[in-house]
Write a protein that holds these residues in place. Structure first.
Motif: not given
Length: 191
Positions: A1, A28-34
């Protein structure tokens, strides 16, 4: 992402990076870490879906008042929309500025919308589907909005002959810049 800045402070475009093969793709459509690596904090508490049967349906411009302001991630899952945000954070260098972007089922983009922003969209196709991730529970008593065509913002919507609007969206009042709107000071949202 991938995370791309927008012209408005704190808002971002999120781009999926599909890994494709003969079966289709995975992304990936969502990644809190990114998001955190790009200075974006997002704690999802609710996911919502909207479906619009007709092209030229306009929904907006909506936000929730403090203390229930919400971050959003908006994705078009079917068809196409013109997605618009307005920065209502009084202490922001982009206060009262707007940004619009086409989100489609094919362009792999989502829009990250921070607290203190109004949000709305215009459907560009029939049967447009939208998926929202939100950081706050929907609180009807704190729902608010500004008019989609308020001259205070001058949003340049795609040319349309006739719009399908809800009665609620037709009745939002004019925004008074001098009275202030939402604003954020050191992470605390005021009204």
């Amino acid at each position: 992402m991938l995370v791309h800045p927008t012209p408005l402070q704190g808002a971002a475009l999120l781009e999926m990076e599909p890994i494709s093969d003969n079966r289709g793709y995975f992304a990936r459509s969502f990644c809190k870490k990114t998001l955190a690596e790009h200075g974006l904090s997002f704690n999802m508490v609710q996911a919502n879906t909207a479906f619009n049967r007709h092209r030229d349906t306009l929904r907006g411009m909506h936000y929730q008042k403090p203390p229930y302001c919400e971050d959003k991630i908006v994705t078009c899952t079917q068809g196409a929309i013109y997605d618009v945000i307005i920065d209502l954070n009084e202490d922001s260098p982009t206060y009262c500025q707007w940004y619009g972007i086409n989100l489609t089922e094919d362009n792999n983009l989502s829009l990250y919308i921070p607290k203190g922003f109004a949000h709305g969209y215009l459907t560009l196709t029939d049967n447009a589907g939208i998926h929202y991730l939100v950081s706050e529970y929907y609180t009807p008593s704190h729902e608010s909005g500004v008019r989609w065509n308020d001259p205070a913002f001058g949003i340049e919507w795609p040319n349309r002959d006739s719009l399908l609007l809800s009665m609620k969206d037709e009745k939002w009042g004019n925004f008074d810049k001098t009275a202030g709107g939402l604003f954020v000071t050191e992470g605390v949202i005021h009204e």
